[in-house]
Design an enzyme around this catalytic site. Sequence first.
Site, PDB file in Angstrom:
ATOM      1  N   SER A  65       1.018  -1.285  -0.143  1.00  0.00           N
ATOM      2  CA  SER A  65      -0.139  -0.098  -0.145  1.00  0.00           C
ATOM      3  C   SER A  65       0.846   1.503   0.038  1.00  0.00           C
ATOM      4  O   SER A  65       1.962   1.692   0.627  1.00  0.00           O
ATOM      5  CB  SER A  65      -0.725  -0.195   1.159  1.00  0.00           C
ATOM      6  OG  SER A  65      -1.775  -1.297   1.280  1.00  0.00           O
TER       7      SER A  65
HETATM    8  N1  SAM Z   1      -0.365  -4.862   4.134  1.00  0.00           N
HETATM    9  C1  SAM Z   1       0.023  -5.122   2.770  1.00  0.00           C
HETATM   10  C2  SAM Z   1       1.585  -4.719   2.817  1.00  0.00           C
HETATM   11  O1  SAM Z   1       1.535  -3.714   4.039  1.00  0.00           O
HETATM   12  O2  SAM Z   1       1.717  -5.153   2.377  1.00  0.00           O
HETATM   13  C3  SAM Z   1      -0.830  -4.736   1.326  1.00  0.00           C
HETATM   14  C4  SAM Z   1      -1.956  -5.768   1.135  1.00  0.00           C
HETATM   15  S1  SAM Z   1      -2.352  -5.566  -0.918  1.00  0.00           S
HETATM   16  C5  SAM Z   1      -2.990  -3.948  -0.830  1.00  0.00           C
HETATM   17  C6  SAM Z   1      -3.935  -6.512   0.338  1.00  0.00           C
HETATM   18  C7  SAM Z   1      -3.176  -8.211   0.539  1.00  0.00           C
HETATM   19  O3  SAM Z   1      -4.881  -8.028   0.623  1.00  0.00           O
HETATM   20  C8  SAM Z   1      -2.773  -8.465  -1.277  1.00  0.00           C
HETATM   21  O4  SAM Z   1      -2.165  -9.336  -1.118  1.00  0.00           O
HETATM   22  C9  SAM Z   1      -4.196  -9.992  -1.657  1.00  0.00           C
HETATM   23  O5  SAM Z   1      -4.059 -10.756  -1.834  1.00  0.00           O
HETATM   24  C10 SAM Z   1      -5.173 -10.498   0.332  1.00  0.00           C
HETATM   25  N2  SAM Z   1      -6.190 -10.260   0.560  1.00  0.00           N
HETATM   26  C11 SAM Z   1      -7.057 -10.495  -0.852  1.00  0.00           C
HETATM   27  N3  SAM Z   1      -7.675 -11.098  -0.094  1.00  0.00           N
HETATM   28  C12 SAM Z   1      -7.797 -11.531   0.986  1.00  0.00           C
HETATM   29  C13 SAM Z   1      -9.335 -12.184   2.106  1.00  0.00           C
HETATM   30  N4  SAM Z   1      -9.689 -12.405   1.779  1.00  0.00           N
HETATM   31  N5  SAM Z   1      -7.646 -12.735   3.385  1.00  0.00           N
HETATM   32  C14 SAM Z   1      -6.622 -12.651   3.234  1.00  0.00           C
HETATM   33  N6  SAM Z   1      -6.026 -11.755   2.483  1.00  0.00           N
HETATM   34  C15 SAM Z   1      -6.776 -11.044   1.410  1.00  0.00           C
END
Ligand code: SAM
Length: 219
Positions: A65
């Site tokens: 992010s």
């Molecule tokens: N917090 C992260 C970082 O600091 O790098 C950024 C996260 S990225 C914007 C969103 C993440 O949410 C992705 O890695 C994606 O695979 C994960 N994601 C999407 N749906 C999800 C779910 N139902 N449960 C867990 N993770 C999920």
Amino acid sequence: MIEDSYRHKGMRRNLIKTLLEKGIRDKAVLEAIQKVPRHYFFDKAFLEHAYQDKAFPIGEGQTISQPYTVAVQTELLDIRPGHKVLEIGTGSGYQCCILLELKADVYTIEYNKKLYRQAKSFLNSLGYRAHFRQGDGSQGWPTFAPYDRIIVTAGAPSLPDALIHQLKPEGKLVIPVGNEEHQEMIRITKDAAGKINSESHDYFRFVPLLGKYGWKKNK
Ligand code: SAM
């Protein structure tokens, strides 16, 4: 071992200035951002992107992010040392490190198996200790509920009831909710009696939350 040089620290100080200019005020949050070397989460070839206030691809179609987004979500969470925090969407593990720097006890879930494995082993190698799980975080992590704070770092189509249920009284949930183009940052606060209050804080653009209470897509 990756280096965290004076130059990198200086670049982080400039990033903090940018975040202050954009309205981030919480000193503890800014200090945590100053402490975590964001360039550790980037491939060497893209180091110069690490301290720009931008989201960046981390593989598997996902992103780390934007620093401003991390700062806003963390500020809204209002973390106190010792808080039990559930993070949904471990991704690179960067936000998790910020929560750990604020002395939270972090439970973090990632849907994507490769990103889960990478983040778990990378954070462990840096000495950051969290509880990691691969699975569908849209359903929360009931085994360790309730949580003082819950942060969702992917865009949800609606507010998952499961997450509200897993909040402690006086707990807070910060979650982007909207369509696939943009999402409103919602902060839910549960009062001591269990009553829910909801506030809206600006629009952001996240990758989609998948899973049972997310967007129905293949992993
Ligand atoms: N917090 C992260 C970082 O600091 O790098 C950024 C996260 S990225 C914007 C969103 C993440 O949410 C992705 O890695 C994606 O695979 C994960 N994601 C999407 N749906 C999800 C779910 N139902 N449960 C867990 N993770 C999920």
